[in-house]
Design an enzyme around this catalytic site. Structure first.
Site, short mmCIF file in Angstrom:
data_model
loop_
_atom_site.label_atom_id
_atom_site.label_comp_id
_atom_site.label_asym_id
_atom_site.label_seq_id
_atom_site.Cartn_x
_atom_site.Cartn_y
_atom_site.Cartn_z
N GLU A 1 9.86 -5.96 3.71
CA GLU A 1 10.40 -7.08 3.36
C GLU A 1 9.97 -7.14 1.72
O GLU A 1 10.73 -7.63 1.04
CB GLU A 1 9.36 -8.11 3.94
CG GLU A 1 9.89 -8.42 5.52
CD GLU A 1 8.94 -7.85 6.46
OE1 GLU A 1 8.50 -8.35 7.44
OE2 GLU A 1 8.50 -6.84 5.94
N HIS B 1 -1.79 -38.49 9.15
CA HIS B 1 -0.57 -39.39 9.40
C HIS B 1 0.59 -38.13 10.16
O HIS B 1 1.65 -38.75 10.08
CB HIS B 1 -0.08 -39.66 8.10
CG HIS B 1 -1.09 -40.67 7.37
ND1 HIS B 1 -1.08 -42.08 7.62
CD2 HIS B 1 -2.11 -40.38 6.37
CE1 HIS B 1 -2.01 -42.45 7.10
NE2 HIS B 1 -2.66 -41.59 6.22
N LYS C 1 8.26 -4.84 14.38
CA LYS C 1 8.87 -4.18 13.09
C LYS C 1 9.93 -3.31 13.25
O LYS C 1 10.90 -2.69 12.82
CB LYS C 1 7.97 -3.91 12.21
CG LYS C 1 7.09 -5.06 11.59
CD LYS C 1 6.14 -4.50 10.29
CE LYS C 1 5.20 -3.47 10.74
NZ LYS C 1 4.31 -3.18 9.58
N LYS D 1 0.79 -1.10 0.07
CA LYS D 1 0.05 0.08 -0.11
C LYS D 1 0.99 1.21 0.00
O LYS D 1 0.77 2.06 -0.68
CB LYS D 1 -1.04 -0.02 1.06
CG LYS D 1 -1.82 1.13 1.26
CD LYS D 1 -2.91 1.11 2.44
CE LYS D 1 -3.71 0.17 2.28
NZ LYS D 1 -4.66 0.15 3.45
N GLY E 1 -5.48 -5.32 5.45
CA GLY E 1 -4.75 -6.03 4.43
C GLY E 1 -5.28 -7.71 4.34
O GLY E 1 -5.39 -8.31 3.41
N ARG E 2 -5.88 -8.14 5.55
CA ARG E 2 -6.46 -9.42 5.44
C ARG E 2 -7.90 -9.52 4.96
O ARG E 2 -8.20 -10.82 4.79
CB ARG E 2 -6.39 -9.97 6.99
CG ARG E 2 -7.13 -9.34 7.91
CD ARG E 2 -6.75 -9.63 9.35
NE ARG E 2 -7.33 -8.73 10.67
CZ ARG E 2 -6.69 -7.81 11.02
NH1 ARG E 2 -5.79 -7.39 10.42
NH2 ARG E 2 -7.38 -6.93 11.84
N GLU F 1 -5.07 -12.49 13.86
CA GLU F 1 -4.63 -11.07 13.64
C GLU F 1 -5.91 -10.06 13.95
O GLU F 1 -5.71 -8.84 14.67
CB GLU F 1 -4.31 -10.55 12.21
CG GLU F 1 -3.31 -9.26 12.15
CD GLU F 1 -2.73 -9.10 10.87
OE1 GLU F 1 -1.50 -9.20 10.80
OE2 GLU F 1 -3.30 -8.77 9.96
#
Length: 539
Positions: A207, A376, A504, A201, A260-261, A345
């Site tokens: 990152e 398994h 951060k 944004k 964002g999510r 979040e």
């Protein structure tokens, strides 16, 4: 828009009384009660929610409905749809439903949605058709999406889920600042045939921009500055995009009223459209919109997101702090990770909307893997471990692939697991089974405790007809709205995420020391780790 104190206290007391009543009752007995399927199942068309193997009954469900009403959740839902600032800590609306046309078009702030969607879908179609070509005039065969968090988890989940419909360029994802991620994705790709989308944004996310600069260098090494024509961006920072080499006609924006999510429905979904095309992307939106209408209109006792949210609240009242999400669909392999961010979040908060500490435990730990693989690995713990871990199964009636009896076996395993968790196998039953096989009595006595299953492990099952774009959109929106319901009951703002900020900021402070700068201002433990890393790096 929040519950009144005395009313909420009384509603919580009723719920906890029902939890105390039902906790010692075995699921074997509860499931055998007549009328249970009618009382504890609900559907929206083919999408079916089965709560019959949860430790619930009609009385507990009625108490949960009263709790939801006392919390003000229905009014808060309506306020969200009306564009009110339900994200109170940031004084913003939460209008992700607007991205799929589920709020009034005159709602403040949403006028540009259709135009932005038309732009990014047109660009996706241009890349897919070959109308927009690479620097050498050839068609793009691959697309790399660079983003993190909501700019990655939603798109990667959706692209993998819709793999059966993928008919465009191959779409890859890079999120981790660990250089191995970009290196592994680009290995074997031809930069002359690759488009790179940078999703940030602000165009400042550490990152994402670190990966973006490295990806641009990879493109330029093959095509010079003409490689910048292989770049597109999803961002609101036009100046930064232009400085990076992405002109305005290849920048697609979004809004601060979408977290964002919750953002895959807009331009963040560009890689989804690249993979499956604009028409299927519109079907994804249509599925979500169908769930929105149901959420806004259905009565609480038949409203799937409200029912699912009530189950989440109920599990915490029962003392169960974690949930395993198990889709019996390999193409939903990233759905648990997506829901993990969506839920944790949003609900991982220790303070209420008012800023006061919460009086009760809030959101659970969400984790999971697809079945049957999960059987398994960690199902041993689910069946015989010391903790009760509720499970959510997701299952389609029809496969996308027709391979002999693969799907029948998948279905049988899913249904068997929910039954085995609920009913278990007593030590007496284990003894009888071994005796029927002619085993030695001493061996039976030795093994019987190990082969007994306590059962009484709750689960729910979500069924739908077939995994396609519409069904996926509807499923995602179901979980979005479920989180909203739980947040309303706990009094949480589910649309902020202040908890991601501190780490951060500290990473930025540490970076100079990691590169060899002064570390004297850090704690002794951190200084030790820095020294040890430096020594290991020096050989």
């Amino acid at each position: 828009m929040g519950g009144h104190g005395q009313e909420m206290a009384a509603a919580w007391l009723a719920v906890t009384d029902h939890a105390d009543r039902l906790r010692p009752q075995p699921l074997r007995a509860l499931v055998a009660q007549p009328g249970r399927a009618q009382a504890l199942t609900a559907a929206l068309d083919d999408l079916t929610l089965d709560l019959t193997k949860e430790k619930l009954d009609a009385g507990a469900l009625a108490a949960l409905i009263s709790l939801v009403q006392a919390s003000g959740a229905p009014a808060l839902r309506d306020a969200m749809a009306d564009g009110k600032p339900v994200n109170n800590t940031e004084n913003r609306p939460a209008l992700h439903m607007a991205l799929r046309g589920s709020v009034a078009p005159d709602t403040p702030g949403v006028a540009e949605v259709a135009a932005v969607r038309a732009r990014f879908l047109a660009f996706a179609e241009a890349v897919r058709s070959g109308a927009y070509v690479a620097a050498d005039g050839g068609r793009f065969t691959d697309v790399i999406n660079i983003g993190i968090g909501g700019s990655d988890l939603g798109p990667v989940m959706a692209v993998r889920a819709l793999a059966a419909d993928a008919d465009g360029p191959r779409v890859h994802f890079v999120s981790n600042v660990d250089g191995a991620h970009l290196a592994d994705v680009t290995r074997g790709l031809d930069p002359a045939r690759t488009m790179v989308i940078v999703a940030s944004k602000t165009f400042t996310t550490q990152e994402t921009m670190t990966n973006a600069h490295s990806a641009r260098a990879w493109l330029r090494a093959a095509a010079g500055e003409a490689g910048d024509g292989h770049l597109a961006a999803v961002s609101t920072n036009l100046d930064a995009c232009a400085a990076f080499g992405v002109p305005e006609d290849r920048v697609f924006g979004f809004w601060d009223w979408v977290g964002g999510r919750y953002s895959l429905w807009g331009a963040i979904g560009l890689p989804i459209a690249m993979a499956v095309g604009g028409a299927r992307f519109e079907r994804l939106l249509a599925g979500a919109a169908a769930m929105d209408r149901h959420f806004l209109e259905a009565p609480l006792e038949a409203n799937l997101p409200f029912l699912l949210g009530m189950v989440g609240v109920w599990r915490r009242a029962m003392g169960w702090p974690t949930v395993a999400l198990i889709p019996y669909d390999q193409r939903l392999e990233r759905f648990p990770a997506y829901v993990q961010q969506l839920d944790m979040e949003s609900l991982g908060k220790g303070v209420a909307r008012s800023g006061a500490p919460l009086e009760r435990s809030s959101g659970p730990v969400i984790w999971g893997e697809p079945g049957t693989n999960a059987q398994h690995s960690f199902f041993q713990l689910l069946h015989q471990g010391t903790d009760v871990i509720p499970v959510e199964f997701i299952l389609a009636a029809e496969p996308r692939e027709t391979m002999d009896d693969h799907h029948a076996k998948l279905v049988a395993n899913c249904l068997a697991q929910s039954a085995a968790l609920a009913f278990g196998r007593s030590e007496e039953e284990a003894r009888a089974e071994m005796a029927a096989k002619g085993m030695d009595p001493a061996e039976i006595a030795r093994l019987a405790p190990h082969r007994a299953f306590p059962g009484d492990r709750p689960s729910l099952t979500i069924l739908h007809r077939r995994l396609d774009a519409f069904a996926l959109g509807r499923l995602i929106a179901l979980y979005e709205h479920r989180v909203f319901v739980e947040a309303a009951v706990w009094g949480i703002n589910p649309f902020d995420q202040w908890g991601v900020e501190l780490g951060k900021a500290m990473a930025s402070d540490l970076l100079p020391a990691v590169k060899g700068g002064d570390a004297s201002g850090f704690d002794a433990g951190t200084r030790f780790l820095l020294d040890r890393l430096a020594a290991l790096s020096a050989g």
